[in-house]
Write a protein that holds these residues in place. Structure first.
Motif, PDB file in Angstrom:
ATOM      1  N   VAL A 107       0.867  -1.194   0.000  1.00 26.19           N
ATOM      2  CA  VAL A 107       0.000   0.000   0.000  1.00 26.19           C
ATOM      3  C   VAL A 107       0.898   1.236   0.000  1.00 26.19           C
ATOM      4  O   VAL A 107       0.709   2.180  -0.758  1.00 26.19           O
ATOM      5  CB  VAL A 107      -0.956   0.007   1.221  1.00 26.19           C
ATOM      6  N   ARG A 108       1.930   1.194   0.835  1.00 22.08           N
ATOM      7  CA  ARG A 108       2.840   2.351   0.920  1.00 22.08           C
ATOM      8  C   ARG A 108       3.553   2.589  -0.402  1.00 22.08           C
ATOM      9  O   ARG A 108       3.669   3.714  -0.866  1.00 22.08           O
ATOM     10  CB  ARG A 108       3.876   2.152   2.035  1.00 22.08           C
ATOM     11  N   THR A 109       4.031   1.500  -1.015  1.00 22.92           N
ATOM     12  CA  THR A 109       4.762   1.653  -2.285  1.00 22.92           C
ATOM     13  C   THR A 109       3.883   2.370  -3.303  1.00 22.92           C
ATOM     14  O   THR A 109       4.310   3.303  -3.983  1.00 22.92           O
ATOM     15  CB  THR A 109       5.157   0.259  -2.832  1.00 22.92           C
ATOM     16  N   GLU A 110       2.639   1.946  -3.389  1.00 17.17           N
ATOM     17  CA  GLU A 110       1.723   2.515  -4.375  1.00 17.17           C
ATOM     18  C   GLU A 110       1.412   3.990  -4.052  1.00 17.17           C
ATOM     19  O   GLU A 110       1.453   4.857  -4.923  1.00 17.17           O
ATOM     20  CB  GLU A 110       0.438   1.662  -4.408  1.00 17.17           C
ATOM     21  N   LEU A 111       1.121   4.280  -2.789  1.00 18.21           N
ATOM     22  CA  LEU A 111       0.767   5.660  -2.438  1.00 18.21           C
ATOM     23  C   LEU A 111       1.977   6.588  -2.532  1.00 18.21           C
ATOM     24  O   LEU A 111       1.860   7.727  -2.981  1.00 18.21           O
ATOM     25  CB  LEU A 111       0.122   5.730  -1.049  1.00 18.21           C
ATOM     26  N   VAL A 112       3.161   6.103  -2.146  1.00 13.44           N
ATOM     27  CA  VAL A 112       4.371   6.936  -2.251  1.00 13.44           C
ATOM     28  C   VAL A 112       4.626   7.280  -3.720  1.00 13.44           C
ATOM     29  O   VAL A 112       4.940   8.424  -4.061  1.00 13.44           O
ATOM     30  CB  VAL A 112       5.598   6.219  -1.621  1.00 13.44           C
ATOM     31  N   ARG A 113       4.435   6.311  -4.600  1.00 14.19           N
ATOM     32  CA  ARG A 113       4.614   6.567  -6.041  1.00 14.19           C
ATOM     33  C   ARG A 113       3.678   7.690  -6.504  1.00 14.19           C
ATOM     34  O   ARG A 113       4.067   8.623  -7.194  1.00 14.19           O
ATOM     35  CB  ARG A 113       4.328   5.264  -6.822  1.00 14.19           C
ATOM     36  N   MET A 114       2.409   7.600  -6.080  1.00 16.05           N
ATOM     37  CA  MET A 114       1.432   8.635  -6.459  1.00 16.05           C
ATOM     38  C   MET A 114       1.838  10.000  -5.893  1.00 16.05           C
ATOM     39  O   MET A 114       1.725  11.029  -6.555  1.00 16.05           O
ATOM     40  CB  MET A 114       0.038   8.263  -5.928  1.00 16.05           C
ATOM     41  N   GLN A 115       2.324   9.999  -4.644  1.00 16.24           N
ATOM     42  CA  GLN A 115       2.688  11.273  -3.990  1.00 16.24           C
ATOM     43  C   GLN A 115       3.895  11.902  -4.687  1.00 16.24           C
ATOM     44  O   GLN A 115       3.942  13.118  -4.881  1.00 16.24           O
ATOM     45  CB  GLN A 115       2.992  11.014  -2.504  1.00 16.24           C
ATOM     46  N   GLN A 116       4.846  11.078  -5.090  1.00 17.98           N
ATOM     47  CA  GLN A 116       6.031  11.615  -5.782  1.00 17.98           C
ATOM     48  C   GLN A 116       5.622  12.220  -7.121  1.00 17.98           C
ATOM     49  O   GLN A 116       6.123  13.263  -7.529  1.00 17.98           O
ATOM     50  CB  GLN A 116       7.069  10.505  -5.977  1.00 17.98           C
ATOM     51  N   GLU A 117       4.666  11.575  -7.765  1.00 25.98           N
ATOM     52  CA  GLU A 117       4.168  12.073  -9.051  1.00 25.98           C
ATOM     53  C   GLU A 117       3.454  13.425  -8.847  1.00 25.98           C
ATOM     54  O   GLU A 117       3.663  14.381  -9.592  1.00 25.98           O
ATOM     55  CB  GLU A 117       3.194  11.010  -9.623  1.00 25.98           C
ATOM     56  N   MET A 118       2.629  13.491  -7.794  1.00 28.42           N
ATOM     57  CA  MET A 118       1.860  14.717  -7.531  1.00 28.42           C
ATOM     58  C   MET A 118       2.767  15.903  -7.173  1.00 28.42           C
ATOM     59  O   MET A 118       2.432  17.051  -7.440  1.00 28.42           O
ATOM     60  CB  MET A 118       0.887  14.478  -6.359  1.00 28.42           C
ATOM     61  N   GLY A 119       3.919  15.615  -6.560  1.00 29.17           N
ATOM     62  CA  GLY A 119       4.756  16.702  -6.063  1.00 29.17           C
ATOM     63  C   GLY A 119       5.979  16.994  -6.904  1.00 29.17           C
ATOM     64  O   GLY A 119       6.768  17.867  -6.569  1.00 29.17           O
ATOM     65  N   LYS A 120       6.123  16.267  -8.013  1.00 25.34           N
ATOM     66  CA  LYS A 120       7.426  16.336  -8.713  1.00 25.34           C
ATOM     67  C   LYS A 120       7.740  17.705  -9.319  1.00 25.34           C
ATOM     68  O   LYS A 120       8.911  18.042  -9.506  1.00 25.34           O
ATOM     69  CB  LYS A 120       7.524  15.223  -9.771  1.00 25.34           C
ATOM     70  N   ALA A 121       6.709  18.503  -9.587  1.00 31.36           N
ATOM     71  CA  ALA A 121       6.958  19.811 -10.216  1.00 31.36           C
ATOM     72  C   ALA A 121       7.375  20.868  -9.183  1.00 31.36           C
ATOM     73  O   ALA A 121       7.718  21.995  -9.548  1.00 31.36           O
ATOM     74  CB  ALA A 121       5.716  20.260 -10.970  1.00 31.36           C
ATOM     75  N   GLY A 122       7.348  20.531  -7.893  1.00 30.72           N
ATOM     76  CA  GLY A 122       7.685  21.512  -6.852  1.00 30.72           C
ATOM     77  C   GLY A 122       6.495  22.411  -6.564  1.00 30.72           C
ATOM     78  O   GLY A 122       5.391  22.202  -7.095  1.00 30.72           O
ATOM     79  N   GLY A 123       6.699  23.406  -5.697  1.00 28.97           N
ATOM     80  CA  GLY A 123       5.584  24.279  -5.331  1.00 28.97           C
ATOM     81  C   GLY A 123       4.531  23.514  -4.548  1.00 28.97           C
ATOM     82  O   GLY A 123       3.334  23.710  -4.738  1.00 28.97           O
ATOM     83  N   VAL A 124       4.984  22.623  -3.652  1.00 32.51           N
ATOM     84  CA  VAL A 124       4.036  21.837  -2.857  1.00 32.51           C
ATOM     85  C   VAL A 124       4.372  21.889  -1.369  1.00 32.51           C
ATOM     86  O   VAL A 124       5.536  21.983  -0.984  1.00 32.51           O
ATOM     87  CB  VAL A 124       3.972  20.330  -3.237  1.00 32.51           C
ATOM     88  N   VAL A 125       3.322  21.830  -0.570  1.00 29.25           N
ATOM     89  CA  VAL A 125       3.477  21.586   0.856  1.00 29.25           C
ATOM     90  C   VAL A 125       2.812  20.231   1.090  1.00 29.25           C
ATOM     91  O   VAL A 125       1.596  20.108   0.942  1.00 29.25           O
ATOM     92  CB  VAL A 125       2.786  22.663   1.716  1.00 29.25           C
ATOM     93  N   MET A 126       3.631  19.231   1.382  1.00 23.86           N
ATOM     94  CA  MET A 126       3.081  17.880   1.545  1.00 23.86           C
ATOM     95  C   MET A 126       3.234  17.469   2.991  1.00 23.86           C
ATOM     96  O   MET A 126       4.316  17.625   3.570  1.00 23.86           O
ATOM     97  CB  MET A 126       3.829  16.918   0.629  1.00 23.86           C
ATOM     98  N   GLU A 127       2.139  16.966   3.587  1.00 28.40           N
ATOM     99  CA  GLU A 127       2.252  16.579   4.997  1.00 28.40           C
ATOM    100  C   GLU A 127       1.881  15.133   5.215  1.00 28.40           C
ATOM    101  O   GLU A 127       1.063  14.585   4.484  1.00 28.40           O
ATOM    102  CB  GLU A 127       1.424  17.532   5.873  1.00 28.40           C
ATOM    103  N   GLY A 128       2.550  14.521   6.210  1.00 34.40           N
ATOM    104  CA  GLY A 128       2.300  13.109   6.500  1.00 34.40           C
ATOM    105  C   GLY A 128       3.187  12.592   7.599  1.00 34.40           C
ATOM    106  O   GLY A 128       3.376  13.249   8.634  1.00 34.40           O
ATOM    107  N   ARG A 129       3.746  11.380   7.389  1.00 35.02           N
ATOM    108  CA  ARG A 129       4.614  10.776   8.396  1.00 35.02           C
ATOM    109  C   ARG A 129       6.007  10.501   7.842  1.00 35.02           C
ATOM    110  O   ARG A 129       6.971  10.412   8.580  1.00 35.02           O
ATOM    111  CB  ARG A 129       4.021   9.428   8.872  1.00 35.02           C
ATOM    112  N   ASP A 130       6.090  10.330   6.523  1.00 32.27           N
ATOM    113  CA  ASP A 130       7.348   9.891   5.907  1.00 32.27           C
ATOM    114  C   ASP A 130       7.732  10.777   4.726  1.00 32.27           C
ATOM    115  O   ASP A 130       8.420  10.335   3.820  1.00 32.27           O
ATOM    116  CB  ASP A 130       7.190   8.447   5.407  1.00 32.27           C
ATOM    117  N   ILE A 131       7.259  12.003   4.720  1.00 29.73           N
ATOM    118  CA  ILE A 131       7.511  12.851   3.547  1.00 29.73           C
ATOM    119  C   ILE A 131       8.992  13.229   3.467  1.00 29.73           C
ATOM    120  O   ILE A 131       9.630  13.058   2.418  1.00 29.73           O
ATOM    121  CB  ILE A 131       6.618  14.130   3.556  1.00 29.73           C
TER     122      ILE A 131
END
Ligand code: DC
Length: 226
Positions: A107-131
């Motif tokens: 589950v983590r592998t899949e969600l981390v992949r999605m999160q990296q895709e969502m944030g790759k352009a920069g200009g993001v504030v991402m919050e969680g436990r392992d960011i």
């Protein structure tokens, strides 16, 4: 052109990272991404389909599902297969089960992949436990939020009461302590502060103070990185 940074905010439940991240993102014109909402969405999928205990079936369903976060007026609007589940993922039933679901490596592998895709352009504030540790170890600014447990329970209770729950302070406090233990003690990507994170104890800070501190650091960095 102004540089668009990647900002990571990690910390335990109720430490104030969501409200701060949301507001900092608005002030900077950045995208806010609440990664806990994604683990909550998978938990909702598991509960609804009766697969809390059936990892293989849950993973099969997850690979055919779409989890989308859209910017809303007050944080992210969360969609699971085009259904708005923003409110449905904020219940005590989800709180009780989300740590178990988020400790499934696939589950983590899949969600981390999605999160990296969502944030790759920069200009993001991402919050969680392992960011700062796993999702964006190269983030431009990393913060680790803490607050004492009573204060965190008080904040969570206020959120839950607002959504109509009649849960008691003691129950919320217990649930937070339990979740702290599970999130920090799990084998894969446990919650912990990286050496290059700035720790902020929010127990006696206002939201405004937390936001101003981060926005000031970003502004300084914009100048020094020019
Ligand atoms: O931030 P939150 O309370 O909405 O997060 C819900 C759960 O999701 C939390 O107990 C742990 C998990 N989580 C995680 O494992 N990794 C993240 N990046 C975000 C949340």
């Amino acid at each position: 052109m102004k540089k668009m940074f990647t900002i990571a905010i990690d910390g335990p439940a109720g430490s104030g990272k969501s409200s701060t991240a949301k507001r900092v993102a608005r002030k900077l014109g950045y995208l806010f991404i609440d990664t806990g909402a994604m683990y909550r969405a998978v938990t909702l999928l598991a509960i609804r389909t009766g697969n809390l205990e059936n990892k293989q079936e849950l993973l099969r369903l997850l690979s055919g599902s779409k989890i989308v976060l859209k910017p809303g007026k007050d944080g992210n609007i969360v969609f699971l297969n085009d259904e708005d589940i923003t409110n449905a993922i904020r219940t005590e039933e989800i709180n009780l089960n989300v740590s178990a679901i988020s400790s499934i490596p696939e589950v983590r592998t899949e969600l981390v992949r999605m999160q990296q895709e969502m944030g790759k352009a920069g200009g993001v504030v991402m919050e969680g436990r392992d960011i700062g540790s796993v999702v964006f170890p190269e983030a431009d600014l990393k913060f680790f939020f803490t607050a004492n447990v009573d204060e965190r329970a008080r904040r969570r209770l206020a959120d839950l009461k607002e959504s109509g729950s009649d849960i008691s302070f003691e129950e919320v406090r217990k649930s937070i302590i339990r979740r702290d233990g599970l999130d920090s003690g799990r084998e894969i990507s446990p919650l912990n502060k990286t050496d290059d994170s700035i720790e902020i104890d929010t127990t006696s800070l206002t939201l405004e103070q937390q936001c101003d501190y981060i926005v000031d650091l970003v502004r300084k960095k914009e100048h020094t990185d020019e």
